[in-house]
Design a protein around this motif. Sequence first.
Motif, mmCIF file in Angstrom:
data_model
loop_
_atom_site.group_PDB
_atom_site.id
_atom_site.type_symbol
_atom_site.label_atom_id
_atom_site.label_comp_id
_atom_site.label_asym_id
_atom_site.label_seq_id
_atom_site.Cartn_x
_atom_site.Cartn_y
_atom_site.Cartn_z
ATOM 1 N N PRO A 382 -9.447 -11.008 -40.298
ATOM 2 C CA PRO A 382 -9.172 -12.218 -41.080
ATOM 3 C C PRO A 382 -7.888 -12.925 -40.685
ATOM 4 O O PRO A 382 -7.834 -14.164 -40.688
ATOM 5 C CB PRO A 382 -9.115 -11.690 -42.519
ATOM 6 N N GLU A 383 -6.887 -12.169 -40.296
ATOM 7 C CA GLU A 383 -5.613 -12.793 -39.930
ATOM 8 C C GLU A 383 -5.741 -13.621 -38.650
ATOM 9 O O GLU A 383 -4.867 -14.448 -38.348
ATOM 10 C CB GLU A 383 -4.517 -11.736 -39.775
ATOM 11 N N SER A 384 -6.802 -13.394 -37.883
ATOM 12 C CA SER A 384 -7.024 -14.168 -36.662
ATOM 13 C C SER A 384 -7.788 -15.459 -36.916
ATOM 14 O O SER A 384 -8.022 -16.232 -35.983
ATOM 15 C CB SER A 384 -7.792 -13.319 -35.642
ATOM 16 N N CYS A 385 -8.173 -15.702 -38.156
ATOM 17 C CA CYS A 385 -8.982 -16.877 -38.476
ATOM 18 C C CYS A 385 -8.152 -18.098 -38.833
ATOM 19 O O CYS A 385 -8.716 -19.175 -39.054
ATOM 20 C CB CYS A 385 -9.934 -16.557 -39.638
ATOM 21 N N GLU A 392 -1.583 -13.392 -30.290
ATOM 22 C CA GLU A 392 -2.402 -13.956 -29.210
ATOM 23 C C GLU A 392 -3.453 -12.959 -28.759
ATOM 24 O O GLU A 392 -4.579 -13.330 -28.431
ATOM 25 C CB GLU A 392 -1.510 -14.351 -28.035
ATOM 26 N N ALA A 393 -3.099 -11.685 -28.751
ATOM 27 C CA ALA A 393 -4.030 -10.659 -28.292
ATOM 28 C C ALA A 393 -5.281 -10.583 -29.160
ATOM 29 O O ALA A 393 -6.342 -10.146 -28.710
ATOM 30 C CB ALA A 393 -3.330 -9.300 -28.268
ATOM 31 N N HIS A 394 -5.141 -11.002 -30.405
ATOM 32 C CA HIS A 394 -6.272 -10.931 -31.334
ATOM 33 C C HIS A 394 -6.846 -12.310 -31.664
ATOM 34 O O HIS A 394 -7.644 -12.453 -32.587
ATOM 35 C CB HIS A 394 -5.837 -10.249 -32.630
ATOM 36 N N SER A 395 -6.446 -13.327 -30.910
ATOM 37 C CA SER A 395 -6.818 -14.698 -31.267
ATOM 38 C C SER A 395 -8.297 -15.006 -31.064
ATOM 39 O O SER A 395 -8.779 -16.037 -31.519
ATOM 40 C CB SER A 395 -5.968 -15.699 -30.474
ATOM 41 N N THR A 396 -9.026 -14.124 -30.374
ATOM 42 C CA THR A 396 -10.472 -14.322 -30.213
ATOM 43 C C THR A 396 -11.278 -13.427 -31.150
ATOM 44 O O THR A 396 -12.489 -13.277 -30.976
ATOM 45 C CB THR A 396 -10.901 -14.045 -28.757
ATOM 46 N N GLN A 397 -10.596 -12.823 -32.128
ATOM 47 C CA GLN A 397 -11.268 -11.825 -32.964
ATOM 48 C C GLN A 397 -11.399 -12.260 -34.424
ATOM 49 O O GLN A 397 -11.376 -11.443 -35.333
ATOM 50 C CB GLN A 397 -10.516 -10.494 -32.881
ATOM 51 N N CYS A 398 -11.576 -13.561 -34.655
ATOM 52 C CA CYS A 398 -11.819 -14.017 -36.022
ATOM 53 C C CYS A 398 -13.226 -13.633 -36.477
ATOM 54 O O CYS A 398 -13.418 -12.999 -37.498
ATOM 55 C CB CYS A 398 -11.629 -15.531 -36.115
#
Length: 424
Positions: A382-385, A392-398
């Motif tokens: 959720p924090e990536s949404c 940045e490492a998790h920016s594609t994991q929404c």
Amino acid sequence: MPYLSYAPSAWVLPLKFTGGGLNAPGKIMFDGEGNAWTGVNFIVGSQAGDALWDGNLSKFAPNGKPLSPATTGFEGGGIEGPGFGTAIDSKGRAWVTSTGSKTISLFDKEGKPLSPPEGYNFGGQLGVMQGIIVAPNGDVWALDFEKDQVVYMPEGDPSRVKFFCRSTDGRPNKDSPCKLNGAFHLAIDQQDRIWITSALGDTVARFPASDPEKVQVFPTGGHSGKGMAIDSQGNAWITNTLGTGLDLGVKAKLLELKLTGQTSQFHRVVFDYLNANRSLGSISMLRPDGTPAPGSPFHGGGSWGSWGVVIDGNDQVWSSNFAGGSITHLCGARTETCPPGMKTGDPISPPEGYVGGGMQPLTDIAIDPAGNVWVADNWQRPESCFAPYASEAHSTQCGGNGLTVFYGMAKPVRAPQIGPAQPM
């Protein structure tokens, strides 16, 4: 030699499937061959955010094999960012509503778009779209979440479109006869009456499909109505994502976001509030006359951020939980199908719900013709949404990355489901 340290709360067999352009699935529907269709919020691999949904349409075989193209899914026909709006008609065609393009799209059973490249938008009259259903007579009904209006296409013919529940007196739609406030999902009962939930309210609207001007409004006893299903007795079951409701400050914030066109921020506000209030979430049962059943709304069996709801062939009730990442299973109106001694609304699932299978925050839940229970893993991190991204490492994991299937848990129902569920 046993390798578990303690016995599970329920012995279940879940498997998780992905591929076919699946990223943040919304509404799940099955066609006559048992294939699962779902609109998806985002495109696989993108730095997706809740501010703009840009996904397409995915299809899976009954065994979980993806049948839609990898990465993108089925494209075209005006689709962009479906939410909780997917329906299958008697011809096996998929009707999908979109949030990003503010359109309705139509695909054939092979995934080829039948709607024009710009979709059906009726001269720009549509806002952010959500629920859509096909009635037994072939009529198509859809909901405009942003503008709180009902879209009606007789026999699925967009050239004959009509609009209902629009405000005509200059007041907000929530103060108009239908009292829609974030119109989200809808269902049709055995008496050909349309029921509508409001994601920002605590009531449901109902009117005869033949005369939408005859509106009745009923309190649900819970707040933020999302999913809805009708059982074989004509009872309406409604999920209340926020259970007993929001405090005044959060209500004011959501209203401000809606009035200023910032509906993309709803989920962040709701998710934060749910995380701070683990007990929120419930399921209401309204009888055919609109009155609440004894004990309604029901809470238990893992209810936390209740979202989707379906009825199986035994009239038992299944609900997905957005915050809890679990499945709730309740005894329904036909108590003779439930474990001995249970009454309507009693939880059959464990206190924390059915868990496992890599489930993430869930939107929809669906039952296929074999009695398998499918859920939509809608969010991953959720924090990536929300921009700016936490990492940045998790920016594609929404977006959530799968459909989790629990095998053989429910009484099978016919597909495609058009109207109330029917047992096999």
